[in-house]
Scaffold this motif. Sequence first.
Motif, PDB file in Angstrom:
ATOM      1  N   ALA A  62     -18.496   4.627 -22.043  1.00  0.00           N
ATOM      2  CA  ALA A  62     -19.862   4.324 -21.606  1.00  0.00           C
ATOM      3  C   ALA A  62     -20.259   2.900 -21.961  1.00  0.00           C
ATOM      4  O   ALA A  62     -21.006   2.250 -21.221  1.00  0.00           O
ATOM      5  CB  ALA A  62     -20.842   5.323 -22.226  1.00  0.00           C
ATOM      6  N   ASP A  63     -19.764   2.380 -23.076  1.00  0.00           N
ATOM      7  CA  ASP A  63     -20.096   1.008 -23.461  1.00  0.00           C
ATOM      8  C   ASP A  63     -19.566  -0.002 -22.440  1.00  0.00           C
ATOM      9  O   ASP A  63     -20.179  -1.052 -22.224  1.00  0.00           O
ATOM     10  CB  ASP A  63     -19.533   0.686 -24.846  1.00  0.00           C
ATOM     11  CG  ASP A  63     -20.330   1.338 -25.968  1.00  0.00           C
ATOM     12  OD1 ASP A  63     -21.412   1.899 -25.686  1.00  0.00           O
ATOM     13  OD2 ASP A  63     -19.872   1.277 -27.126  1.00  0.00           O
ATOM     14  N   ALA A  64     -18.439   0.312 -21.823  1.00  0.00           N
ATOM     15  CA  ALA A  64     -17.875  -0.599 -20.821  1.00  0.00           C
ATOM     16  C   ALA A  64     -18.755  -0.626 -19.568  1.00  0.00           C
ATOM     17  O   ALA A  64     -19.006  -1.692 -18.988  1.00  0.00           O
ATOM     18  CB  ALA A  64     -16.454  -0.173 -20.463  1.00  0.00           C
ATOM     19  N   VAL A  65     -19.233   0.546 -19.152  1.00  0.00           N
ATOM     20  CA  VAL A  65     -20.143   0.606 -18.005  1.00  0.00           C
ATOM     21  C   VAL A  65     -21.431  -0.144 -18.334  1.00  0.00           C
ATOM     22  O   VAL A  65     -21.939  -0.930 -17.525  1.00  0.00           O
ATOM     23  CB  VAL A  65     -20.468   2.063 -17.629  1.00  0.00           C
ATOM     24  CG1 VAL A  65     -21.396   2.103 -16.425  1.00  0.00           C
ATOM     25  CG2 VAL A  65     -19.200   2.845 -17.334  1.00  0.00           C
ATOM     26  N   GLU A  66     -21.956   0.091 -19.534  1.00  0.00           N
ATOM     27  CA  GLU A  66     -23.205  -0.565 -19.920  1.00  0.00           C
ATOM     28  C   GLU A  66     -23.059  -2.081 -19.909  1.00  0.00           C
ATOM     29  O   GLU A  66     -23.973  -2.801 -19.468  1.00  0.00           O
ATOM     30  CB  GLU A  66     -23.653  -0.096 -21.302  1.00  0.00           C
ATOM     31  CG  GLU A  66     -24.981  -0.716 -21.720  1.00  0.00           C
ATOM     32  CD  GLU A  66     -25.458  -0.255 -23.083  1.00  0.00           C
ATOM     33  OE1 GLU A  66     -26.601  -0.603 -23.446  1.00  0.00           O
ATOM     34  OE2 GLU A  66     -24.702   0.449 -23.784  1.00  0.00           O
ATOM     35  N   ALA A  67     -21.939  -2.587 -20.383  1.00  0.00           N
ATOM     36  CA  ALA A  67     -21.742  -4.035 -20.418  1.00  0.00           C
ATOM     37  C   ALA A  67     -21.763  -4.620 -19.009  1.00  0.00           C
ATOM     38  O   ALA A  67     -22.338  -5.697 -18.769  1.00  0.00           O
ATOM     39  CB  ALA A  67     -20.433  -4.371 -21.116  1.00  0.00           C
ATOM     40  N   ARG A  68     -21.157  -3.926 -18.048  1.00  0.00           N
ATOM     41  CA  ARG A  68     -21.182  -4.424 -16.670  1.00  0.00           C
ATOM     42  C   ARG A  68     -22.586  -4.338 -16.077  1.00  0.00           C
ATOM     43  O   ARG A  68     -23.014  -5.234 -15.349  1.00  0.00           O
ATOM     44  CB  ARG A  68     -20.175  -3.657 -15.798  1.00  0.00           C
ATOM     45  CG  ARG A  68     -18.725  -3.873 -16.205  1.00  0.00           C
ATOM     46  CD  ARG A  68     -17.750  -3.556 -15.076  1.00  0.00           C
ATOM     47  NE  ARG A  68     -17.921  -2.230 -14.498  1.00  0.00           N
ATOM     48  CZ  ARG A  68     -17.419  -1.118 -15.008  1.00  0.00           C
ATOM     49  NH1 ARG A  68     -16.711  -1.148 -16.144  1.00  0.00           N
ATOM     50  NH2 ARG A  68     -17.610   0.050 -14.409  1.00  0.00           N
ATOM     51  N   ILE A  69     -23.304  -3.262 -16.381  1.00  0.00           N
ATOM     52  CA  ILE A  69     -24.682  -3.136 -15.891  1.00  0.00           C
ATOM     53  C   ILE A  69     -25.542  -4.273 -16.444  1.00  0.00           C
ATOM     54  O   ILE A  69     -26.279  -4.938 -15.704  1.00  0.00           O
ATOM     55  CB  ILE A  69     -25.283  -1.778 -16.303  1.00  0.00           C
ATOM     56  CG1 ILE A  69     -24.531  -0.614 -15.656  1.00  0.00           C
ATOM     57  CG2 ILE A  69     -26.776  -1.717 -15.934  1.00  0.00           C
ATOM     58  CD1 ILE A  69     -24.892   0.746 -16.240  1.00  0.00           C
ATOM     59  N   ALA A  70     -25.461  -4.474 -17.752  1.00  0.00           N
ATOM     60  CA  ALA A  70     -26.336  -5.448 -18.421  1.00  0.00           C
ATOM     61  C   ALA A  70     -26.054  -6.873 -17.975  1.00  0.00           C
ATOM     62  O   ALA A  70     -26.970  -7.701 -17.929  1.00  0.00           O
ATOM     63  CB  ALA A  70     -26.177  -5.333 -19.939  1.00  0.00           C
ATOM     64  N   THR A  71     -24.808  -7.182 -17.628  1.00  0.00           N
ATOM     65  CA  THR A  71     -24.494  -8.550 -17.194  1.00  0.00           C
ATOM     66  C   THR A  71     -24.699  -8.738 -15.691  1.00  0.00           C
ATOM     67  O   THR A  71     -24.907  -9.871 -15.234  1.00  0.00           O
ATOM     68  CB  THR A  71     -23.052  -8.920 -17.580  1.00  0.00           C
ATOM     69  OG1 THR A  71     -22.149  -7.882 -17.151  1.00  0.00           O
ATOM     70  CG2 THR A  71     -22.934  -9.076 -19.091  1.00  0.00           C
ATOM     71  N   LEU A  72     -24.673  -7.647 -14.912  1.00  0.00           N
ATOM     72  CA  LEU A  72     -24.951  -7.733 -13.481  1.00  0.00           C
ATOM     73  C   LEU A  72     -26.447  -7.763 -13.196  1.00  0.00           C
ATOM     74  O   LEU A  72     -26.894  -8.442 -12.253  1.00  0.00           O
ATOM     75  CB  LEU A  72     -24.310  -6.536 -12.767  1.00  0.00           C
ATOM     76  CG  LEU A  72     -24.575  -6.389 -11.269  1.00  0.00           C
ATOM     77  CD1 LEU A  72     -24.038  -7.599 -10.496  1.00  0.00           C
ATOM     78  CD2 LEU A  72     -23.951  -5.101 -10.747  1.00  0.00           C
ATOM     79  N   LEU A  73     -27.224  -7.058 -13.985  1.00  0.00           N
ATOM     80  CA  LEU A  73     -28.652  -6.922 -13.722  1.00  0.00           C
ATOM     81  C   LEU A  73     -29.370  -8.274 -13.572  1.00  0.00           C
ATOM     82  O   LEU A  73     -30.195  -8.433 -12.656  1.00  0.00           O
ATOM     83  CB  LEU A  73     -29.305  -6.059 -14.801  1.00  0.00           C
ATOM     84  CG  LEU A  73     -30.691  -5.499 -14.490  1.00  0.00           C
ATOM     85  CD1 LEU A  73     -30.928  -4.205 -15.244  1.00  0.00           C
ATOM     86  CD2 LEU A  73     -31.801  -6.479 -14.828  1.00  0.00           C
ATOM     87  N   PRO A  74     -29.087  -9.290 -14.403  1.00  0.00           N
ATOM     88  CA  PRO A  74     -29.775 -10.575 -14.215  1.00  0.00           C
ATOM     89  C   PRO A  74     -29.528 -11.215 -12.850  1.00  0.00           C
ATOM     90  O   PRO A  74     -30.424 -11.865 -12.293  1.00  0.00           O
ATOM     91  CB  PRO A  74     -29.203 -11.439 -15.343  1.00  0.00           C
ATOM     92  CG  PRO A  74     -28.800 -10.467 -16.396  1.00  0.00           C
ATOM     93  CD  PRO A  74     -28.277  -9.285 -15.637  1.00  0.00           C
ATOM     94  N   GLY A  75     -28.337 -11.025 -12.295  1.00  0.00           N
ATOM     95  CA  GLY A  75     -28.064 -11.549 -10.967  1.00  0.00           C
ATOM     96  C   GLY A  75     -28.907 -10.864  -9.907  1.00  0.00           C
ATOM     97  O   GLY A  75     -29.446 -11.514  -9.000  1.00  0.00           O
ATOM     98  N   LEU A  76     -29.044  -9.552 -10.026  1.00  0.00           N
ATOM     99  CA  LEU A  76     -29.892  -8.813  -9.093  1.00  0.00           C
ATOM    100  C   LEU A  76     -31.363  -9.143  -9.311  1.00  0.00           C
ATOM    101  O   LEU A  76     -32.147  -9.185  -8.358  1.00  0.00           O
ATOM    102  CB  LEU A  76     -29.642  -7.312  -9.255  1.00  0.00           C
ATOM    103  CG  LEU A  76     -28.221  -6.847  -8.903  1.00  0.00           C
ATOM    104  CD1 LEU A  76     -28.043  -5.379  -9.247  1.00  0.00           C
ATOM    105  CD2 LEU A  76     -27.915  -7.100  -7.427  1.00  0.00           C
ATOM    106  N   PHE A  77     -31.730  -9.373 -10.556  1.00  0.00           N
ATOM    107  CA  PHE A  77     -33.097  -9.770 -10.905  1.00  0.00           C
ATOM    108  C   PHE A  77     -33.469 -11.057 -10.169  1.00  0.00           C
ATOM    109  O   PHE A  77     -34.525 -11.158  -9.533  1.00  0.00           O
ATOM    110  CB  PHE A  77     -33.144  -9.982 -12.421  1.00  0.00           C
ATOM    111  CG  PHE A  77     -34.476  -9.757 -13.075  1.00  0.00           C
ATOM    112  CD1 PHE A  77     -35.187  -8.592 -12.885  1.00  0.00           C
ATOM    113  CD2 PHE A  77     -34.996 -10.720 -13.936  1.00  0.00           C
ATOM    114  CE1 PHE A  77     -36.398  -8.376 -13.531  1.00  0.00           C
ATOM    115  CE2 PHE A  77     -36.203 -10.520 -14.589  1.00  0.00           C
ATOM    116  CZ  PHE A  77     -36.912  -9.347 -14.375  1.00  0.00           C
ATOM    117  N   LEU A  78     -32.564 -12.028 -10.229  1.00  0.00           N
ATOM    118  CA  LEU A  78     -32.792 -13.301  -9.553  1.00  0.00           C
ATOM    119  C   LEU A  78     -32.804 -13.121  -8.037  1.00  0.00           C
ATOM    120  O   LEU A  78     -33.604 -13.746  -7.325  1.00  0.00           O
ATOM    121  CB  LEU A  78     -31.706 -14.298  -9.964  1.00  0.00           C
ATOM    122  CG  LEU A  78     -31.859 -15.736  -9.467  1.00  0.00           C
ATOM    123  CD1 LEU A  78     -33.148 -16.362  -9.989  1.00  0.00           C
ATOM    124  CD2 LEU A  78     -30.651 -16.563  -9.912  1.00  0.00           C
TER     125      LEU A  78
END
Length: 335
Positions: A270-286
């Motif tokens: 789950a930590d691996a999925v979370e790391a990808r979510i957390a680093t992708l989210l700023p791109g989608l935010f922008l």
Amino acid sequence: MTGDLPREVLDAVRRMRLVGPDETPQTEALSGGVASDIWRIDAAGGPFCVKRALARLKVAADWRAPVERNVYEVAWFRVAGALVPEAVPAILGHDATAGLFAMAWLEPSRHRLWKADLLAGVVDPAVAWAVGDRLGRIHAGSAARPELAVEFATDAIFHAIRLEPYLEAAARAHPDRAEILHALVARTAATRRCLVHGDVSPKNIQVGPHGPILLDAECAWWGDPAFDVAFCLNHLLLKALHVKRAAADLLESFDRLWAGYRARVDWEPADAVEARIATLLPGLFLARVDGKSPVEYLTDEAERARVRGKAREWLAEPVERLAALRDDWTREIAG
């Protein structure tokens, strides 16, 4: 009347035997989507909904996408419906030649649009938990069926309607963050774990008597589950800025959605999925302020600037835990 229903659509639903050969049903064109034409059809057997994919999406930018995505949307509904029946509407018929399908009508008096609730400040974190739980169950169930990768090899479609208009468009608007954004595109495109919906947004979720129902699976793809979660969590952060009186509940919903989802992750750590979510989210935010499909409710330039500034900061200094993003955004919108 059928005046607003194209003849080819009427012919298709007759071929599906949802409308009688001599029947003239009442019809209504529905609003709400940018990627499809949608109608309610009131036939003798009861109301149903028809959806037809568009080649050019209804946005200001020139955004085109293959109409064959309609086939994969129906396939996603059928796979997800077998895994979590209560999470999707029933598919009543499909005409691949006409590029449309029919599905059950969700009566508005019993099904609320989650986006409308959130923007009105009606926020129940339990709904967010259920969204995460159901999405996690679909991801986990499909991850256990790797043969689906062949059926949903829709890389070109996913690039055309997700990676290009969101992340690549944001990269063009922010050349000094382009390398980071293109790296996110490459990582997402190369990560193949399960069946992805691709548009898990509050505008595509109806909250009914038995919980949330996922709609609009036009972006269905065998790929990275982190995309679905980041896409939805992104909306909760944006609305926490815009709907200030409900910010605390929206941020709690952010936590609850992730908690519901995380409990279902069994195909990788789950930590691996979370790391990808957390680093992708700023791109989608922008992307939701500077991509091809900006959110329509952020009309205040000061709000847009805050999103833009924080997204750029997170891209430059990525974090791998969602709680850290949520805490940082909490401080930002409190200021």
